[in-house]
Structure formats: C-alpha cells, structure tokens
Design an enzyme around this catalytic site. Structure first.
Site, PDB file in Angstrom:
ATOM      1  N   ARG A   1       0.859  -1.190   0.000  1.00  0.00           N
ATOM      2  CA  ARG A   1       0.000   0.000   0.000  1.00  0.00           C
ATOM      3  C   ARG A   1       0.896   1.241   0.000  1.00  0.00           C
ATOM      4  NH1 ARG A   1      -2.803   3.017   4.912  1.00  0.00           N
ATOM      5  NH2 ARG A   1      -3.598   4.701   3.622  1.00  0.00           N
TER       6      ARG A   1
ATOM      7  N   GLU B   1      -3.682  -0.047   8.291  1.00  0.00           N
ATOM      8  CA  GLU B   1      -2.499   0.365   9.056  1.00  0.00           C
ATOM      9  C   GLU B   1      -2.576  -0.176  10.468  1.00  0.00           C
ATOM     10  OE1 GLU B   1      -1.489   4.569   9.300  1.00  0.00           O
ATOM     11  OE2 GLU B   1      -1.965   4.829   7.174  1.00  0.00           O
TER      12      GLU B   1
ATOM     13  N   TYR C   1      -4.301   2.195  15.979  1.00  0.00           N
ATOM     14  CA  TYR C   1      -3.082   2.368  16.779  1.00  0.00           C
ATOM     15  C   TYR C   1      -3.334   2.202  18.271  1.00  0.00           C
ATOM     16  CZ  TYR C   1      -0.744   3.734  12.540  1.00  0.00           C
ATOM     17  OH  TYR C   1      -0.205   3.701  11.283  1.00  0.00           O
TER      18      TYR C   1
ATOM     19  N   ASN D   1      -7.459   1.828  10.137  1.00  0.00           N
ATOM     20  CA  ASN D   1      -6.130   2.110  10.691  1.00  0.00           C
ATOM     21  C   ASN D   1      -6.289   2.115  12.204  1.00  0.00           C
ATOM     22  OD1 ASN D   1      -5.505   2.595   8.023  1.00  0.00           O
ATOM     23  ND2 ASN D   1      -4.893   4.725   8.306  1.00  0.00           N
TER      24      ASN D   1
ATOM     25  N   GLU E   1      -7.418   8.397   6.314  1.00  0.00           N
ATOM     26  CA  GLU E   1      -7.757   9.074   7.575  1.00  0.00           C
ATOM     27  C   GLU E   1      -8.271  10.504   7.413  1.00  0.00           C
ATOM     28  OE1 GLU E   1      -4.612   8.788  10.443  1.00  0.00           O
ATOM     29  OE2 GLU E   1      -4.717   6.609  10.505  1.00  0.00           O
TER      30      GLU E   1
ATOM     31  N   HIS F   1      -3.105  10.960   0.764  1.00  0.00           N
ATOM     32  CA  HIS F   1      -2.587  10.775   2.120  1.00  0.00           C
ATOM     33  C   HIS F   1      -2.064  12.148   2.574  1.00  0.00           C
ATOM     34  CE1 HIS F   1      -1.055   7.478   4.989  1.00  0.00           C
ATOM     35  NE2 HIS F   1      -0.792   8.623   5.586  1.00  0.00           N
TER      36      HIS F   1
HETATM   37  C1  BGC Z   1      -1.066   7.947   9.338  1.00  0.00           C
HETATM   38  C2  BGC Z   1       0.394   7.771   8.982  1.00  0.00           C
HETATM   39  C3  BGC Z   1       1.243   8.016  10.210  1.00  0.00           C
HETATM   40  C4  BGC Z   1       0.856   7.026  11.287  1.00  0.00           C
HETATM   41  C5  BGC Z   1       1.653   7.161  12.573  1.00  0.00           C
HETATM   42  C6  BGC Z   1      -1.457   7.350  10.661  1.00  0.00           C
HETATM   43  O1  BGC Z   1      -2.346   8.195  11.279  1.00  0.00           O
HETATM   44  O2  BGC Z   1      -1.879   7.471   8.300  1.00  0.00           O
HETATM   45  O3  BGC Z   1       0.726   8.640   7.946  1.00  0.00           O
HETATM   46  O4  BGC Z   1       2.609   7.956   9.925  1.00  0.00           O
HETATM   47  O5  BGC Z   1      -0.481   7.214  11.624  1.00  0.00           O
HETATM   48  O6  BGC Z   1       1.452   8.389  13.159  1.00  0.00           O
END
Ligand code: BGC
Length: 454
Positions: A82, A365, A295, A293, A171, A126
């Site tokens: 990607r 992601e 985290y 995505n 995002e 992006h």
């Molecule tokens: C984004 C990336 C970024 C990653 C870590 C995501 O929100 O798509 O571009 O590097 O988080 O912060």
C-alpha cells in the site's frame, strides 16, 4: 527471555488473507523539486511546526530508490504494498496539466511491484493537498472534491490496468482534526468545529472518486479510516457524555455516511451545501471493503479548566472533551499505549454497531514507533495485535487483510524523523547513503508469513 520467544506461533489466518506493508508518498518519496508543492511543504517551511525542524524534501528518497524498496517488500514475503500517489506529483497545480514525469514514476513503481509478484494498492490521498488548491480554499471548498475525482480518473487511466485494489482517502478524520481544526498538521488551520465542511468535502471526494474509479474499470475499492475504542475517564455523566462525543467524531462521523448513508444525529444540519442528502447518496456509493487504521484506544473525559497536553498535542480549552493518559499500559516511543485487546474490542464493536451493513474489513495500518534495529518491542506489538485481530475474526468479524505501518522509517509528520515506525531502518544521519537495514521485526514478520503458508 524476550516475551515473543516464549510464544506459540501465530494462529493460522485464512489462506486468501492479504498480507501487506504501507507507506505514504510525502513521508518517503523525497524528490520534492520534481513535483508541485503541497500543503505539507508550506507547513514545514514555517519554523517550529515540525518538532525537529526537518522537511520531507529528501525523506527516504524512495522516488529514486524504489527498486531497492520493492526488493525489500518482495523479500519480506508480503502479498501487497500500500503506497500513496502524490496528487501534486501527478497534477502540480492540483488540476489541469498532468505531469508526464509524475505519472511515469507510479507506472514504473507498479511495473516493478508486479514483476516482483507484489500487488500494488494505491491510496489516492494521504494528506498532501496540492498547494495551488489549498490557496484557493482547499478542503473547505466543494470544488476540491470535484478536482479530486478528476485526479482519481487520471491515475486510474494510467495504472488501473495493473492496480486493482484502491484506497480513496487516508484518515480524513485525522486530516480534519489535526490539519484543519487544531492546526498541528498541514495546512495548520485552527477552525475547531468550523472544520466540519472539510470533513464533508473529503467524504464527498471519496464518493466521487469511487464513481470515477469504477468508471475507469477499477473493481476493488475501499477507504482507510482511523478508528479506536473510546473509554470514558469515569462513569460520571459528564465524562461519558464527553467520551460519546469524541467517539462520534472519531468512530462515526466518517463511517456512518459511508456504511449507512447518513450522518450521526445532529451533524447533517451542520454540513455545507444546498443538498446534503443528495451528497450522502454519493458518499454512500458502496465500497468493496472498509479499511481500518488502528493504533490505540483513547480515554476521554469532560473538558478540563486549562488547555491540555496530550500525545504531543496542545488541545484548546474550547473542546467539549479532553483526552486523558491511559497509564496502566506499556507505551511506544511516541507515548502511545499498547493495548492489543482494544483492537479486538474495536473490530467486534464495529460488527455490533453496523451488523450486516458492515463491508468486509481490511486493516490498512497498524504499527508502532520504537527506536533501534533490534526492535523486540515492535515484534511484541505486532504479535499481540495479530492475535487480537485473529480473536475478532474468530468472533465472526470478516477481515480480509492486514498491512503493517510502515515498511520504512520515514518523515513522521509534525514529529519529523524522531519517531521510527519502520520494519526497515533508514539512516537519515547519512543523507547521501540513506542506508536501509531490515530490523529484527522484519525478519520476524518474514518467518511468521512463511509459517502462514506451509
Ligand atoms: C497515518 C500515517 C502516520 C501514522 C503514525 C497514521 O495516522 O496514516 O501517515 O505515519 O499514523 O502516526
């Protein structure tokens, strides 16, 4: 003994599950002089906006070193890559004249991937809006959504024969919040809730681009939206109300219109344009899958009496919520809590919320920032999150793929080069060489993927 040495092998994912790695154009390509300027070029030029004072003018110089990077992707053994297409590289002025050299780059990249047996998965946006469009009003204007659909058609006409799986936007929530509401990312606007039109126009751009891509013969289209569970700071009415509102902004504002064809209650009235209902029909143009995505989860409470510092951001007092630190978890170098079980919670929660309306999911992601080449903590992070993902799939959530963020250490937006998300280390201290060194996590993932395909 390191945590993952003691672990069982990863559970088996479905045979047709798509494994991949992700990057984005502005974060890795460099060769800034060979494209039109974007909002990020203007933003980084203002002293103090990027914490280490760097720019992405050279970054990983992927533009010139893409062959080496494709070889690293192939050697890793993933199925798909990607990447994002830089809008100002293809259309330096945002619309109008197409740069033949810009399109040629993506053509070469796609050819190289196909020759290496890796499926190209382009993302059209992006965050690097052409500066020419931003100067005219950017995402505050409906016109930008229309220009985006034209750009989508240009790119699809060139690489749509070899790239079948496409992502419209990355995002839009972060781009709205960080870029337009809070000014921590380009274009650096502080519009707070006046940024809602930016959200609407990105969603409209998504829907128009889905149509443009389909008209160009592309058949496999999704979007990459950020999501994460929101946990109220306490059970008090003030905290749960604040958390619900934050949840609406992160988890529903960009998902409800795409999945259900409507905004969450009370939002449609705030959106621009004469006929939001008609726009919603475009926005809800069916996607083939929905990208997540993920985290971290966020703990959220009622507003505090002073501006809050959170995850490197200064949040103004006017917000009707305030994120709080989640203290009881390990943290990445970025300070983000590592909570794999929140990944399962997120995915099963989306299943509960949208039921049969939820398209198949792809994790577009997931990853973490850690220093060092011997990055056992990244291995632990990925291992934990893959197990958490598998648990969600066992609970009935239809997930078709997983992309690690990121292949390379890169320009991490307002952090500059201080946060390293790569499976491959890049030596930014030696800009002439920019040597790539696969980390321990790269070797771990390669072995884990081999075990998935006995
Ligand atoms: C984004 C990336 C970024 C990653 C870590 C995501 O929100 O798509 O571009 O590097 O988080 O912060």
């Amino acid at each position: 003994m390191a945590a993952s040495d003691a672990r069982e092998p990863l559970p088996q994912f479905p045979r047709e599950f798509l494994w991949g790695v992700s990057t984005s154009a502005h974060q890795i390509e460099g060769a800034a002089g060979l494209r039109g300027p974007s909002v990020w070029d203007a933003f980084t030029a203002v002293p103090g906006r990027v914490k280490d004072g760097t720019t992405a003018d050279v970054a990983c110089d992927h533009y010139h070193r893409y062959r080496e990077d494709v070889a690293l992707i192939a050697e890793l053994g993933v199925d798909a890559y990607r990447f994002s297409v830089s809008w100002p590289r293809v259309l330096p002025g945002g619309s109008g004249e197409v740069s033949a050299a810009g399109l040629d780059f993506y053509d070469r990249l796609v050819d190289e991937l196909c020759a290496a047996g890796v499926r190209p998965v382009p993302t059209l946006f992006h965050w690097d809006t052409p500066l020419a469009l931003a100067d005219r009003g950017g995402w505050r204007l409906r016109d930008t959504a229309e220009r985006f659909a034209e750009y989508a058609a240009v790119v699809a006409a060139r690489i749509g024969d070899r790239a079948q799986k496409w992502i419209t936007l990355n995002e839009p929530a972060e781009h709205t919040l960080l870029g337009h509401a809070l000014g921590q990312h380009a274009p650096g606007e502080h519009l707070l809730f006046d940024a809602l039109p930016v959200a609407h126009h990105q969603l409209l751009a998504h829907g128009l681009a889905v149509r443009a891509l389909r008209a160009a013969g592309v058949t496999d289209i999704g979007i990459a939206n950020s999501h994460g569970p929101t946990w109220p700071a306490s059970s008090s009415a003030a905290d749960t109300e604040a958390a619900d509102f934050y949840d609406l902004l992160l988890n529903r504002l960009f998902a409800d219109p795409i999945v259900l064809g409507r905004y969450p209650e009370g939002i449609a009235e705030l959106m621009p344009g004469d006929d939001v209902e008609a726009d919603l029909k475009v926005i809800a143009e069916p996607v083939d899958w929905y990208g997540i995505n993920f985290y971290q989860p966020t703990k959220v409470g009622a507003p505090l009496p002073t501006a809050t510092e959170f995850s490197g951001l200064t949040l103004p007092q006017e917000l009707p919520f305030s994120p709080r630190e989640l203290d009881d978890y390990p943290r990445t170098d970025f300070g983000w809590p590592v909570v794999p079980e929140a990944f399962t919670e997120l995915l099963t929660g989306l299943g509960d919320r949208y039921g049969d309306r939820l398209p198949p999911l792809v994790i577009t992601e997931n990853g973490c920032s850690y220093e060092g080449i011997d990055d056992q903590r990244r291995i632990d992070y990925l291992d934990g999150h893959l197990r958490a993902l598998h648990r969600a799939m066992e609970a009935g959530i239809d997930v078709r793929g997983y992309f690690v963020w990121s292949l390379l250490d890169n320009f991490e937006w307002a952090e500059g080069y201080r946060q390293r998300f790569g499976l491959v280390h890049v030596d930014f201290a030696d800009p002439a060489a920019l040597t790539r060194t696969p980390k321990a996590s790269y070797a771990w993932l390669r072995e884990a993927l081999r075990a998935q395909r006995p």
